[in-house]
Design an enzyme around this catalytic site. Sequence first.
Site, short mmCIF file in Angstrom:
data_model
loop_
_atom_site.label_atom_id
_atom_site.label_comp_id
_atom_site.label_asym_id
_atom_site.label_seq_id
_atom_site.Cartn_x
_atom_site.Cartn_y
_atom_site.Cartn_z
N GLY A 174 0.85 -1.18 0.00
CA GLY A 174 0.00 0.00 0.00
C GLY A 174 0.88 1.23 0.00
N GLN B 277 2.91 9.90 1.63
CA GLN B 277 4.26 9.32 1.53
C GLN B 277 4.99 9.77 0.28
OE1 GLN B 277 2.66 5.15 2.41
NE2 GLN B 277 4.78 5.00 3.09
N CYS C 154 7.34 -0.67 6.28
CA CYS C 154 6.77 0.52 5.63
C CYS C 154 7.79 1.07 4.65
CB CYS C 154 6.45 1.57 6.70
SG CYS C 154 5.79 3.10 6.03
N LEU C 155 7.32 1.50 3.49
CA LEU C 155 8.23 2.05 2.47
C LEU C 155 8.87 3.35 2.95
CD1 LEU C 155 6.13 1.40 -0.76
CD2 LEU C 155 8.09 0.08 0.08
N HIS D 8 -2.80 0.21 8.57
CA HIS D 8 -1.47 0.80 8.38
C HIS D 8 -1.55 1.99 7.42
CE1 HIS D 8 3.04 0.51 7.76
NE2 HIS D 8 2.66 1.25 6.74
N GLU D 9 -2.22 1.80 6.28
CA GLU D 9 -2.29 2.89 5.28
C GLU D 9 -3.06 4.09 5.82
OE1 GLU D 9 -0.28 2.91 2.91
OE2 GLU D 9 0.21 0.83 3.34
N HIS E 89 -1.24 6.49 8.08
CA HIS E 89 -0.41 7.50 7.40
C HIS E 89 -1.17 8.81 7.22
CE1 HIS E 89 3.29 5.46 6.43
NE2 HIS E 89 2.65 4.42 5.91
NI NI Z 1 3.60 2.61 5.48
#
Ligand code: NI
Length: 194
Positions: free
Chosen positions: A52, A57, A105-106, A147-148, A151
């Site tokens: 995701g 981000q 996480c990216l 999680h998404e 953000h």
């Molecule tokens: Ni993340």
Amino acid sequence: MRSAQVLGIAQIGEPVLRERAREVTREELADEEFQAFVDDLIATMRHANGAGLAAIQVFRPIRVCALEVQDNPRYPYKPNIPLTVLVNPVLTPISSERFDNYEGCLSVPDLRGVVSRHAEIRVQAWDRHGQELDFIARGITAGTYQHECDHLDGKLFVDRVEDPSSFTTWKGFTRYKEAEFKARVQRVVERWGS
Ligand code: NI
């Protein structure tokens, strides 16, 4: 047709990741530039093998995120999720049950940690064209949604890790944690179906 671009991903420490992303209006959805941005968000998520990616981000603090799991090499145990774009999502837990999820996480390079997530949630949002979405997500997939959406409120998974000794690099995860976690995921998938 314009081809989608891969955007730069903000890394932990970038102030934008700590902002509360703002709501998107219906008018914005009709904007060609907005739709091109959504294409870029999806392309960036796929390029980075993310499960995701939230707009915040990629330095655009609006309430939009994309999710997709298609036999993801970063998360080989994750059940597949068809490509989904959420605009202004609202998540509501629908049971008190929780499970432990090993997250990465990216925006947090080479780190994973255990986060407690709701096992069943209702997801209400618009899709990228303003159609109402309203569905239930369960298990590992529910964890990905949480999680998404974190953000969008300036939260990272590291904020939610209760036991710091669970922090590990990706290499350490593969070496020391993966076998046990896979068995645990299997139980979550059996229980919640995803
Ligand atoms: Ni993340």
